[in-house]
Scaffold this active site. Structure first.
Site, short mmCIF file in Angstrom:
data_model
loop_
_atom_site.label_atom_id
_atom_site.label_comp_id
_atom_site.label_asym_id
_atom_site.label_seq_id
_atom_site.Cartn_x
_atom_site.Cartn_y
_atom_site.Cartn_z
N SER A 123 0.85 -1.18 0.00
CA SER A 123 0.00 0.00 0.00
C SER A 123 0.89 1.23 0.00
O SER A 123 1.66 1.44 0.94
CB SER A 123 -0.89 -0.03 1.25
OG SER A 123 -1.54 1.21 1.42
N LYS A 149 -1.22 -1.01 -4.36
CA LYS A 149 -2.39 -0.20 -4.00
C LYS A 149 -1.94 1.23 -3.79
O LYS A 149 -0.97 1.48 -3.07
CB LYS A 149 -3.00 -0.78 -2.72
CG LYS A 149 -3.83 0.16 -1.87
CD LYS A 149 -4.57 -0.64 -0.81
CE LYS A 149 -4.62 0.08 0.53
NZ LYS A 149 -5.28 -0.73 1.57
N LEU A 150 -2.63 2.14 -4.46
CA LEU A 150 -2.29 3.56 -4.31
C LEU A 150 -3.33 4.23 -3.45
O LEU A 150 -4.54 4.10 -3.69
CB LEU A 150 -2.31 4.26 -5.68
CG LEU A 150 -1.29 3.85 -6.73
CD1 LEU A 150 -1.49 4.72 -7.97
CD2 LEU A 150 0.13 4.00 -6.19
N LYS A 151 -2.88 4.98 -2.48
CA LYS A 151 -3.81 5.82 -1.72
C LYS A 151 -4.20 6.98 -2.64
O LYS A 151 -3.33 7.52 -3.35
CB LYS A 151 -3.12 6.35 -0.47
CG LYS A 151 -2.84 5.27 0.56
CD LYS A 151 -4.13 4.81 1.21
CE LYS A 151 -3.85 3.87 2.37
NZ LYS A 151 -5.09 3.36 2.98
N ASP A 176 -7.15 3.12 -2.81
CA ASP A 176 -7.83 3.19 -1.51
C ASP A 176 -8.04 4.67 -1.17
O ASP A 176 -7.07 5.42 -1.02
CB ASP A 176 -6.98 2.51 -0.43
CG ASP A 176 -7.69 2.44 0.92
OD1 ASP A 176 -8.83 2.94 1.03
OD2 ASP A 176 -7.10 1.87 1.86
N GLU A 201 -11.02 0.65 -3.11
CA GLU A 201 -11.28 0.42 -1.68
C GLU A 201 -11.89 1.66 -1.02
O GLU A 201 -11.37 2.77 -1.16
CB GLU A 201 -9.93 0.06 -1.03
CG GLU A 201 -10.02 -0.45 0.40
CD GLU A 201 -8.63 -0.88 0.91
OE1 GLU A 201 -7.77 -1.25 0.07
OE2 GLU A 201 -8.42 -0.83 2.13
N ASP A 226 -13.58 -1.56 3.43
CA ASP A 226 -12.62 -1.69 4.53
C ASP A 226 -13.31 -1.13 5.78
O ASP A 226 -13.94 -1.87 6.54
CB ASP A 226 -11.33 -0.93 4.15
CG ASP A 226 -10.31 -0.82 5.28
OD1 ASP A 226 -10.62 -1.22 6.41
OD2 ASP A 226 -9.19 -0.31 5.05
N LYS A 250 -9.48 -6.82 8.53
CA LYS A 250 -8.41 -6.49 9.47
C LYS A 250 -8.84 -7.06 10.81
O LYS A 250 -9.95 -6.76 11.28
CB LYS A 250 -8.23 -4.97 9.57
CG LYS A 250 -7.66 -4.34 8.30
CD LYS A 250 -7.57 -2.83 8.41
CE LYS A 250 -7.03 -2.24 7.10
NZ LYS A 250 -7.30 -0.78 7.03
N GLY A 278 -3.84 -4.05 6.35
CA GLY A 278 -2.75 -3.77 7.29
C GLY A 278 -2.97 -2.45 7.99
O GLY A 278 -3.72 -1.59 7.52
N LEU A 280 -0.04 -0.85 9.35
CA LEU A 280 1.38 -0.55 9.58
C LEU A 280 1.86 -1.24 10.85
O LEU A 280 2.58 -0.65 11.66
CB LEU A 280 1.59 0.96 9.66
CG LEU A 280 1.09 1.74 8.44
CD1 LEU A 280 0.38 3.01 8.87
CD2 LEU A 280 2.20 2.09 7.49
#
Ligand code: SMG
Ligand code: MG
Length: 356
Positions: A123, A149-151, A176, A201, A226, A250, A278, A280
């Protein structure tokens, strides 16, 4: 613990990871859990401070000095405490670890895991420019990650995606938004169909399901929820309404492995792809993620990238490192990792002990 990179999302920026760890002891066996709440209530309403308070006042008294027959017993007792899933999830995970260690089996096996290694993705936070985004994607593609995955956020989406798709036409790509858009942005979000994303997402409000179902009718890209999914019942609702076609689990967000297993069952029965998100995590939380992601229903790469991506030194050994996009599932008892007390001692700012 200092993060090795700035992690910018639509709701803020992180450079430091504050950890809340729980060690449970029983008859010479230990179990570890990591609470995934953050310092600020920006991803979730829970915070490290709120979790500490709920643990101290309500959850730890349910287990300290008590004779539990299984981690499920905690789940049943903790039902009286509403919400606060990240706090509950941390205790439940520590209990799952402890019981698996006591039985001498890996947590993966005890949860029903079947894989010796899991596929992992990565991510990537919002970069300042499309060029910087492409560079960052290239670095992680070269490391073998199976999905990028790109924010994204309004104003940092189309330009980043166009540049990345131009440079990497064939990679598995997702985005996301962490709830940064509204249904008024439906046409704009539908325009992202052009980038052949594996899924999008959580584009809309963090508690919404209904509007995601509206949005889903207006775009081709599958929606993955999510933040909006807190339980197996939420998944049932989302699937019944057509709000998502992919689910992110999660452990902390849903209150523990047990609820995650229920979600796994719902998704498997519906043929819906699932993957492990995740927060972090440091080594303890990451090891729990790797264990649950070894179940057969986790059919897409998760946000469970190598520990060395985040931290110079992790708090566990062996280190959780992926190679060629595959992360080995530790085979030892419990999560299969042990705390590195030397590293922990350097980063610990407070310690509290509870005895019966
Ligand atoms: O663990 O690599 C990680 C981060 C994965 O993007 C990630 N998490 O919405 O999925 C998400 C975010 C939540 C945490 S942002 C601080
Ligand atoms: Mg997310």
């Amino acid at each position: 613990m200092p993060l090795k990179f700035r992690f910018r999302t639509s709701f803020g920026e992180m450079t430091l990871k504050k950890l809340l760890l729980l060690e449970l002891r029983s008859h010479g066996v230990v179990g570890w859990g990591e609470c995934v709440a953050e310092e600020a209530p920006f991803y979730s309403s829970e915070t490290i401070a709120s979790a500490e308070s709920i643990l101290r006042g309500f959850l730890l008294p349910l287990v300290v000095g008590k004779d539990l027959s299984s981690p499920d017993a905690f789940d049943t007792m903790a039902r009286r405490v509403r919400g606060n899933r990240m706090a509950k999830g941390c205790v439940e995970a520590a209990l799952q670890d402890l019981f698996a260690r006591a039985a001498g089996v890996s947590l993966s096996k005890s949860l029903g895991g079947t894989r010796a290694a899991i596929e992992v993705g990565v991510s990537l936070g919002i970069s300042p420019t499309p060029e910087a985004t492409v560079e960052n994607v290239g670095k992680h593609v070269a490391q073998g990650y199976r999905r990028i995955k790109l924010k994204i956020e309004p104003g940092a989406d189309v330009d980043r995606l166009a540049a990345v798709r131009d440079a990497f036409p064939d990679i598995t790509l997702t985005v996301d938004a962490n709830a940064a858009y509204t249904l008024d942005d439906a046409d704009h979000l539908a325009s992202l169909d052009a980038f052949h994303l594996d899924y999008m997402e959580q584009p809309l409000h963090h508690e919404d399901i209904r509007q995601h179902a509206e949005l889903a009718k207006r775009m081709r890209t599958p929606i993955c929820l999510d933040e909006s999914i807190r339980s197996a019942d939420d998944v049932r609702t989302a699937l019944a309404l057509g709000a998502c076609r992919v689910v992110n689990v999660k452990i902390g967000r849903v209150g523990g492995h047990r609820e995650a297993l229920k979600i796994h069952a719902v998704a498997a029965a519906a043929g819906v792809p699932l993957w492990c998100g995740g927060m972090l995590e440091a080594g303890v939380g990451r090891a729990h993620n790797v264990a649950i992601a070894s179940l057969p229903g986790f059919t897409k790469p998760g946000d469970t990238s190598s520990s060395s991506r985040y931290f110079d030194e992790d708090i566990v050994e062996p280190a959780l490192e992926a190679e060629g996009g595959l992360m080995p599932v530790p085979a030892g008892p419990g999560t299969g990792v042990h705390l590195r007390h030397d590293v922990l001692a350097r980063v610990t700012t407070g310690l509290e002990e509870f005895r019966p």
